[in-house]
Design a protein around this motif. Structure first.
Motif, PDB file in Angstrom:
ATOM      1  N   TYR A   4       0.864  -1.349   0.147  1.00  0.00           N
ATOM      2  CA  TYR A   4       0.085   0.027   0.044  1.00  0.00           C
ATOM      3  C   TYR A   4       0.687   1.118  -0.075  1.00  0.00           C
ATOM      4  CZ  TYR A   4       0.908   0.467   5.080  1.00  0.00           C
ATOM      5  OH  TYR A   4       1.237   0.775   6.455  1.00  0.00           O
ATOM      6  N   ILE A   5       2.138   1.301   0.128  1.00  0.00           N
ATOM      7  CA  ILE A   5       3.107   2.366   0.194  1.00  0.00           C
ATOM      8  C   ILE A   5       3.355   2.640  -1.295  1.00  0.00           C
ATOM      9  CG2 ILE A   5       5.297   3.106   0.850  1.00  0.00           C
ATOM     10  CD1 ILE A   5       3.386   2.831   3.113  1.00  0.00           C
ATOM     11  N   LYS A   6       3.205   3.877  -1.677  1.00  0.00           N
ATOM     12  CA  LYS A   6       3.220   4.383  -3.313  1.00  0.00           C
ATOM     13  C   LYS A   6       4.851   4.410  -3.489  1.00  0.00           C
ATOM     14  CE  LYS A   6      -1.226   5.234  -3.435  1.00  0.00           C
ATOM     15  NZ  LYS A   6      -1.912   4.273  -4.174  1.00  0.00           N
ATOM     16  N   ALA A   7       5.047   3.996  -4.691  1.00  0.00           N
ATOM     17  CA  ALA A   7       6.525   4.185  -5.063  1.00  0.00           C
ATOM     18  C   ALA A   7       6.846   5.602  -5.271  1.00  0.00           C
ATOM     19  CB  ALA A   7       6.666   3.547  -6.208  1.00  0.00           C
ATOM     20  N   ASP A   8       8.159   5.887  -4.745  1.00  0.00           N
ATOM     21  CA  ASP A   8       8.712   7.246  -4.930  1.00  0.00           C
ATOM     22  C   ASP A   8      10.034   7.339  -4.353  1.00  0.00           C
ATOM     23  OD1 ASP A   8       7.534  10.453  -4.997  1.00  0.00           O
ATOM     24  OD2 ASP A   8       9.074  10.219  -3.589  1.00  0.00           O
ATOM     25  N   GLU A   9      10.845   7.973  -5.133  1.00  0.00           N
ATOM     26  CA  GLU A   9      12.390   8.143  -5.093  1.00  0.00           C
ATOM     27  C   GLU A   9      12.730   8.572  -3.701  1.00  0.00           C
ATOM     28  OE1 GLU A   9      14.440   9.865  -8.310  1.00  0.00           O
ATOM     29  OE2 GLU A   9      14.030   8.185  -9.589  1.00  0.00           O
ATOM     30  N   TRP A  10      11.941   9.757  -3.005  1.00  0.00           N
ATOM     31  CA  TRP A  10      12.332  10.379  -1.922  1.00  0.00           C
ATOM     32  C   TRP A  10      11.379  10.247  -0.690  1.00  0.00           C
ATOM     33  CZ3 TRP A  10      16.985  11.142  -0.310  1.00  0.00           C
ATOM     34  CH2 TRP A  10      18.037  11.616  -1.407  1.00  0.00           C
ATOM     35  N   ASN A  11      10.412   9.747  -1.051  1.00  0.00           N
ATOM     36  CA  ASN A  11       9.227   9.650   0.091  1.00  0.00           C
ATOM     37  C   ASN A  11       8.462   8.538   0.056  1.00  0.00           C
ATOM     38  OD1 ASN A  11       8.808  12.941   0.260  1.00  0.00           O
ATOM     39  ND2 ASN A  11       8.948  12.487  -1.852  1.00  0.00           N
ATOM     40  N   ILE A  12       8.088   8.119   1.431  1.00  0.00           N
ATOM     41  CA  ILE A  12       7.164   7.135   1.752  1.00  0.00           C
ATOM     42  C   ILE A  12       6.024   7.679   1.855  1.00  0.00           C
ATOM     43  CG2 ILE A  12       6.862   5.173   3.329  1.00  0.00           C
ATOM     44  CD1 ILE A  12       9.649   5.097   1.918  1.00  0.00           C
ATOM     45  N   ILE A  13       4.938   7.157   1.099  1.00  0.00           N
ATOM     46  CA  ILE A  13       3.561   7.813   0.928  1.00  0.00           C
ATOM     47  C   ILE A  13       2.526   6.654   1.312  1.00  0.00           C
ATOM     48  CG2 ILE A  13       2.209   9.147  -0.416  1.00  0.00           C
ATOM     49  CD1 ILE A  13       4.794   9.733  -2.190  1.00  0.00           C
ATOM     50  N   ASN A 114       9.193  12.217   4.414  1.00  0.00           N
ATOM     51  CA  ASN A 114      10.166  13.094   3.286  1.00  0.00           C
ATOM     52  C   ASN A 114      11.650  12.546   4.046  1.00  0.00           C
ATOM     53  OD1 ASN A 114      11.996  14.845   2.082  1.00  0.00           O
ATOM     54  ND2 ASN A 114      10.422  16.389   1.965  1.00  0.00           N
ATOM     55  N   MET A 115      12.238  11.452   3.268  1.00  0.00           N
ATOM     56  CA  MET A 115      13.518  11.233   3.657  1.00  0.00           C
ATOM     57  C   MET A 115      14.620  12.086   3.367  1.00  0.00           C
ATOM     58  SD  MET A 115      12.958   7.053   2.612  1.00  0.00           S
ATOM     59  CE  MET A 115      12.356   7.463   0.901  1.00  0.00           C
ATOM     60  N   LYS A 116      14.533  12.896   2.276  1.00  0.00           N
ATOM     61  CA  LYS A 116      15.453  13.869   1.824  1.00  0.00           C
ATOM     62  C   LYS A 116      15.596  15.083   3.104  1.00  0.00           C
ATOM     63  CE  LYS A 116      17.015  16.429  -2.251  1.00  0.00           C
ATOM     64  NZ  LYS A 116      16.741  16.873  -3.686  1.00  0.00           N
ATOM     65  N   GLU A 117      14.466  15.204   3.487  1.00  0.00           N
ATOM     66  CA  GLU A 117      14.684  16.604   4.563  1.00  0.00           C
ATOM     67  C   GLU A 117      14.402  16.126   5.821  1.00  0.00           C
ATOM     68  OE1 GLU A 117      11.802  19.294   3.269  1.00  0.00           O
ATOM     69  OE2 GLU A 117      12.779  19.828   1.370  1.00  0.00           O
ATOM     70  N   VAL A 313      12.041   2.759  -9.697  1.00  0.00           N
ATOM     71  CA  VAL A 313      11.681   3.586  -8.616  1.00  0.00           C
ATOM     72  C   VAL A 313      11.504   2.681  -7.277  1.00  0.00           C
ATOM     73  CG1 VAL A 313       9.977   5.165  -7.767  1.00  0.00           C
ATOM     74  CG2 VAL A 313      10.849   5.192 -10.161  1.00  0.00           C
ATOM     75  N   ALA A 314      10.845   1.451  -7.231  1.00  0.00           N
ATOM     76  CA  ALA A 314      10.720   0.804  -6.057  1.00  0.00           C
ATOM     77  C   ALA A 314      11.978   0.468  -5.232  1.00  0.00           C
ATOM     78  CB  ALA A 314       9.867  -0.539  -6.256  1.00  0.00           C
ATOM     79  N   ALA A 315      13.112   0.013  -5.984  1.00  0.00           N
ATOM     80  CA  ALA A 315      14.266  -0.126  -5.397  1.00  0.00           C
ATOM     81  C   ALA A 315      14.846   0.777  -5.028  1.00  0.00           C
ATOM     82  CB  ALA A 315      15.135  -1.004  -6.578  1.00  0.00           C
ATOM     83  N   GLN A 316      14.934   2.004  -5.577  1.00  0.00           N
ATOM     84  CA  GLN A 316      15.270   3.248  -5.287  1.00  0.00           C
ATOM     85  C   GLN A 316      14.788   3.766  -3.879  1.00  0.00           C
ATOM     86  OE1 GLN A 316      17.834   6.164  -6.812  1.00  0.00           O
ATOM     87  NE2 GLN A 316      17.695   5.787  -4.686  1.00  0.00           N
ATOM     88  N   GLN A 317      13.392   3.740  -3.790  1.00  0.00           N
ATOM     89  CA  GLN A 317      12.596   4.096  -2.421  1.00  0.00           C
ATOM     90  C   GLN A 317      13.213   3.038  -1.508  1.00  0.00           C
ATOM     91  OE1 GLN A 317       8.632   2.694  -2.453  1.00  0.00           O
ATOM     92  NE2 GLN A 317       7.862   4.808  -1.461  1.00  0.00           N
ATOM     93  N   ALA A 318      13.350   1.984  -1.610  1.00  0.00           N
ATOM     94  CA  ALA A 318      13.575   0.825  -0.721  1.00  0.00           C
ATOM     95  C   ALA A 318      15.025   1.133   0.057  1.00  0.00           C
ATOM     96  CB  ALA A 318      13.587  -0.534  -1.215  1.00  0.00           C
ATOM     97  N   ILE A 319      15.791   1.360  -0.956  1.00  0.00           N
ATOM     98  CA  ILE A 319      17.555   1.582  -0.160  1.00  0.00           C
ATOM     99  C   ILE A 319      17.498   2.815   0.536  1.00  0.00           C
ATOM    100  CG2 ILE A 319      18.585   2.361  -2.367  1.00  0.00           C
ATOM    101  CD1 ILE A 319      20.191   0.212   0.182  1.00  0.00           C
ATOM    102  N   ARG A 320      16.903   3.834   0.117  1.00  0.00           N
ATOM    103  CA  ARG A 320      16.963   5.342   0.938  1.00  0.00           C
ATOM    104  C   ARG A 320      16.208   5.129   2.145  1.00  0.00           C
ATOM    105  NH1 ARG A 320      16.379   8.874  -4.448  1.00  0.00           N
ATOM    106  NH2 ARG A 320      18.811   9.498  -4.518  1.00  0.00           N
ATOM    107  N   PHE A 321      15.157   4.163   2.182  1.00  0.00           N
ATOM    108  CA  PHE A 321      14.296   4.154   3.524  1.00  0.00           C
ATOM    109  C   PHE A 321      15.182   3.406   4.371  1.00  0.00           C
ATOM    110  CE2 PHE A 321      11.529   1.295   5.845  1.00  0.00           C
ATOM    111  CZ  PHE A 321      10.796   2.369   6.444  1.00  0.00           C
ATOM    112  N   ASN A 322      16.163   2.249   3.724  1.00  0.00           N
ATOM    113  CA  ASN A 322      16.726   1.672   4.642  1.00  0.00           C
ATOM    114  C   ASN A 322      17.927   2.591   5.205  1.00  0.00           C
ATOM    115  OD1 ASN A 322      16.546  -1.313   4.839  1.00  0.00           O
ATOM    116  ND2 ASN A 322      15.891  -0.664   2.671  1.00  0.00           N
TER     117      ASN A 322
END
Length: 771
Positions: A4-13, A114-117, A313-322
């Motif tokens: 249910y989490i939307k794919a996004d490079e910098w955000n968990i939505i 917002n993982m970037k900020e 994008v899903a892989a990008q989101q995942a590694i940044r989340f980690n």
């Protein structure tokens, strides 16, 4: 698996509100700054399923172990990081009806991390039972620019009415841990204070007597005008309240700036005075300046540690989340702190320190943070060496033999399962290996003289006493242990444990020689302090290491996980009925222990640590044998398999195992994210990319890369620090491009060929022949 989490490079939505997913989201959207953190609980009241959690690093309670019997040496308590005062609290009433999303009709709900900020935002529209509709927008953060500060902004607007909105902003210390063994509350109130500027609440933990002061300033603005607030007090609770006569289309803005201080860092009698000064400075800055500092601090963090994945994008989101969760869990500023398996995201495992730190987290912090950060993780263990020697003595070990705890907050063992407490002794080896790994990566051999050698001597003495001579095998053996595979208990000669013990003994002798050469005065002091009998002890250690027994099966040509492993019925995982998985939820423990199934890498963990000792064919045979029997019911398992598969050029399996670990929490693979995130295994996700796909190693003081790009990606890139040099590495299907951000010339090996990398950017193109 949830999706249910939307794919996004910098955000968990999260788009839309589902109460059944709320506890999962509370974990996923957690925030922290290394000193404190919290689950993503709502600011306003919520009567649905929730796990409220605010945590202060290092503040714990020794909750009495809930078992009906004790053995000699058994821990009497299980240490727990405590659920601390809830500082985000806002009670909102609309014409005397409580705003509670569990009973409202909720629409336009959106939650964004917002993982970037480093901010958590939430917006929603809610219709109360009285038919009145409000619109809310909220943002909060725990500052990594100043890890004793946090702040929130909460804006509420009436959509279809005019009326009275009652706002109560509070700090509530009347909280308890969900995992309290006897449903006990762990805090007593010391003092509360309220003045014209702020609210102060000082609480003290029972038994351990940590004092924590939470101080907050609440500001309520209507049409740009600050409103006067009335004081509210009760036991363990301080707050302010105001009634606002509001018009349709207007908004009320609530700002709350908070400082949290503990007696770990300040004298108890000074907490209130320091909090008043600290809070005053923060309030003068205001919410938006604090937010700006937060964004700038995260910019630096990402410059050091970001990984870019192009094409997925899903892989990008995942590694940044980690990476994000790792960076906000531990910053390395305080050597008294460590990394709990759940960080600040939940209460499972008590928030205590496990061997996960040394085996999985050290590589991440070595490469992505200043050298001092990883060093402090090692110093943490050095400062607990005396306790490790005490732990060993409780089990009958003598003469300075050190057994580090499986689970700890202060150096004492506090795990409450006997098969782990007494038997999973390989944790001692992981701590020794982390010392080796730190020195291999940084080149900082002085660490051995300062701290490391004393730890190694204590660990070596333990291994010497833990083995015994087998006349039958004519070898030293190790009986009654549990390896990393916790689906086998009380077994003999776990290959990984025996391998690690022998290596530790040899490495301690080697480290002694290094210190003797580079710091002879310090070496004499260490010899005197530890009462080291060099000739005798080194001789004994060498004998054990040289004559250690290692189980082996000639027919399969593999190292055996333990004596008698082949006596088990060898049914492969692929032949297990799907309805039997996961085993730890479907099978009895007795049935699991008698099976051949492996929870996580065991023999393969050893081959990962000591890969240079084995040729590719040996690695391949053992990998194929054990992978087919591994159920990966530990979050720590897939990353090791991914790295080894990459080394074996098995791209398909390397990527498959990477996916298992990368989105483990985001997609709730194991149906346990609601308990908190798997923080320590997140470091393994980073390892899967950098050590797996990029093939990064350190050999003879130089970086080595043997990379490939997964077919689903166009390219990937990452930043690492290495011996004072900041590097940016970009890997495509046929090229490695490295930017050397220093004036230092580096020699780097790529596919067994050495290249010189001066300051600036340089690309090495390779082809199939070179690979």
């Amino acid at each position: 698996m949830k999706n249910y989490i939307k794919a996004d490079e910098w955000n968990i939505i999260e788009d839309g509100f589902d109460p059944h997913l709320n506890k999962i989201s509370e974990s996923l959207f957690s925030i922290g700054n290394g000193r404190m953190g919290q689950r993503a609980n709502f600011e306003e009241a919520y009567s649905g399923e929730t796990l409220q959690g605010n945590y202060v690093a290092g503040v714990y309670y020794p909750d009495k172990t809930r078992v009906g019997w004790w053995k000699n040496g058994y821990p009497e308590y299980f240490a727990k990081v405590l659920n601390a005062a809830n500082w985000i609290g806002l009670d909102i009433k609309v014409d005397d009806e409580v705003l509670d999303l569990n009973v409202c009709r909720v629409s336009a709900f959106k939650r964004v991390l917002n993982m970037k900020e480093g901010t958590l935002s939430r917006s929603f529209t809610a219709e109360l039972k009285n038919g009145k509709v409000v619109r809310v927008e909220a943002m909060r953060f725990c500052s990594i620019a100043d890890d004793e500060l946090a702040a929130l902004h909460y804006c509420i607007s009436p959509v279809n009415f005019e009326g009275i909105i009652t706002i109560t902003s509070f700090i509530d210390g009347d909280v308890k841990n969900q995992d309290a063994n006897y449903d006990e509350k762990f805090w007593n109130e010391v003092k509360q204070q309220q003045d014209s500027n702020a609210d102060y609440l000082v609480l003290r933990t029972k038994k351990t007597e940590f004092d924590v002061c939470t101080a907050g300033k609440s500001i309520v603005l209507y049409n740009g005008k600050e409103l006067s607030l009335d004081v509210v007090t009760k036991d363990k609770y301080v707050g302010r309240t105001v009634n606002v006569q509001i018009k349709k289309g207007d908004s009320v803005n609530i700002y709350k700036i908070v400082t949290t201080l503990s007696s770990q860092n300040y004298e108890k009698g000074q907490l209130l005075a320091v909090a008043e000064l600290k809070l005053g400075k923060a309030v003068n800055k205001g919410f938006y300046k604090l937010l700006k500092e937060q964004v700038l601090a995260w910019t630096v963090k990402w410059e050091e540690s970001d990984i870019i994945i192009n094409g997925d994008v899903a892989a990008q989101q995942a590694i940044r989340f980690n990476i994000f969760q790792l960076n906000q869990t531990y910053t390395g500023k305080d050597a008294r702190l460590n990394i709990g398996p759940k960080g600040f995201t939940g209460e499972k495992y008590g928030g205590s320190t496990y061997w996960d730190t040394e085996a999985y987290c050290i590589p991440f912090y070595l490469s992505t943070a200043p050298e001092e950060v990883a060093k402090n993780l090692l110093v943490y263990r050095y400062k607990q060496l005396d306790k490790a020697i005490e732990n060993g003595a409780k089990l009958g070990f003598i003469d300075g033999a050190a057994l580090y705890p499986m689970v700890t907050m202060n150096g004492e063992e506090c795990h409450n399962e006997w098969e782990i407490t007494f038997e999973e002794i390989h944790r001692n080896g992981a701590i020794a290996f982390a010392i080796f790994n730190y020195i291999r990566y940084t080149g900082d051999e002085s660490y051995l003289a300062q701290y490391g050698l004393e730890v190694l001597i204590g660990v070596a003495r333990f291994w010497k006493q833990r083995v015994n001579w087998s006349a039958d095998k004519n070898k030293f053996v190790m009986l009654g242990v549990t390896g990393p595979n916790e689906y086998e208990n009380n077994i003999n000669n776990n290959w990984y444990t025996n391998k690690l013990a022998a290596w530790c003994l040899r490495y301690t002798i080697e480290a002694s020689s290094v210190v003797k050469q580079i710091a002879p005065k310090e070496y004499k002091k260490i010899v005197a302090k530890t009462r080291l009998e060099e000739e005798k002890e080194f001789s004994d250690w060498t004998a054990v290491a040289d004559q250690m027994y290692y189980p082996y099966d000639a027919k399969a040509d593999v190292f055996l996980q333990q004596d008698g492993f082949m006596d088990k019925e060898q049914i492969l995982v692929k032949d297990l009925p799907a309805e039997d998985r996961p085993l730890n939820q479907k099978w009895s423990w007795d049935r699991i222990l008698r099976s051949c199934y492996i929870k996580q890498a065991d023999v393969l963990q050893g081959m990962y640590f000591f890969e240079d000792d084995y040729d590719l064919e040996t690695l391949r045979k053992n990998f194929n044998f054990y992978e087919s029997r591994t159920v990966h019911e530990s979050s720590l398992s897939p990353c090791v398999h991914s790295i080894l598969a990459a080394k074996l050029n098995d791209e398909e399996k390397a990527y498959e195992f990477y996916l298992r670990t990368a989105r483990l929490d985001l997609d709730d693979y194991n149906n346990d994210t609601e308990d908190g995130l798997h923080i320590t295994s997140m470091a393994g996700t980073w390892m899967s990319i950098v050590e797996g796909f990029a093939g990064m190693r350190v050999r003879n003081g130089q970086l080595v890369f043997n990379p490939f790009v997964p077919k689903a990606w166009n390219y990937f890139s990452f930043s690492i620090g290495f011996r004072g040099v900041q590097l940016k590495v970009k890997i495509t299907a046929d090229q490695v491009r490295i930017i050397n951000g220093s004036n230092q010339i580096l020699e780097i090996t790529i596919f067994n060929q050495s290249y010189t990398f001066p300051s600036g950017e340089k690309a090495i193109t390779y082809n199939e022949q070179l690979v």
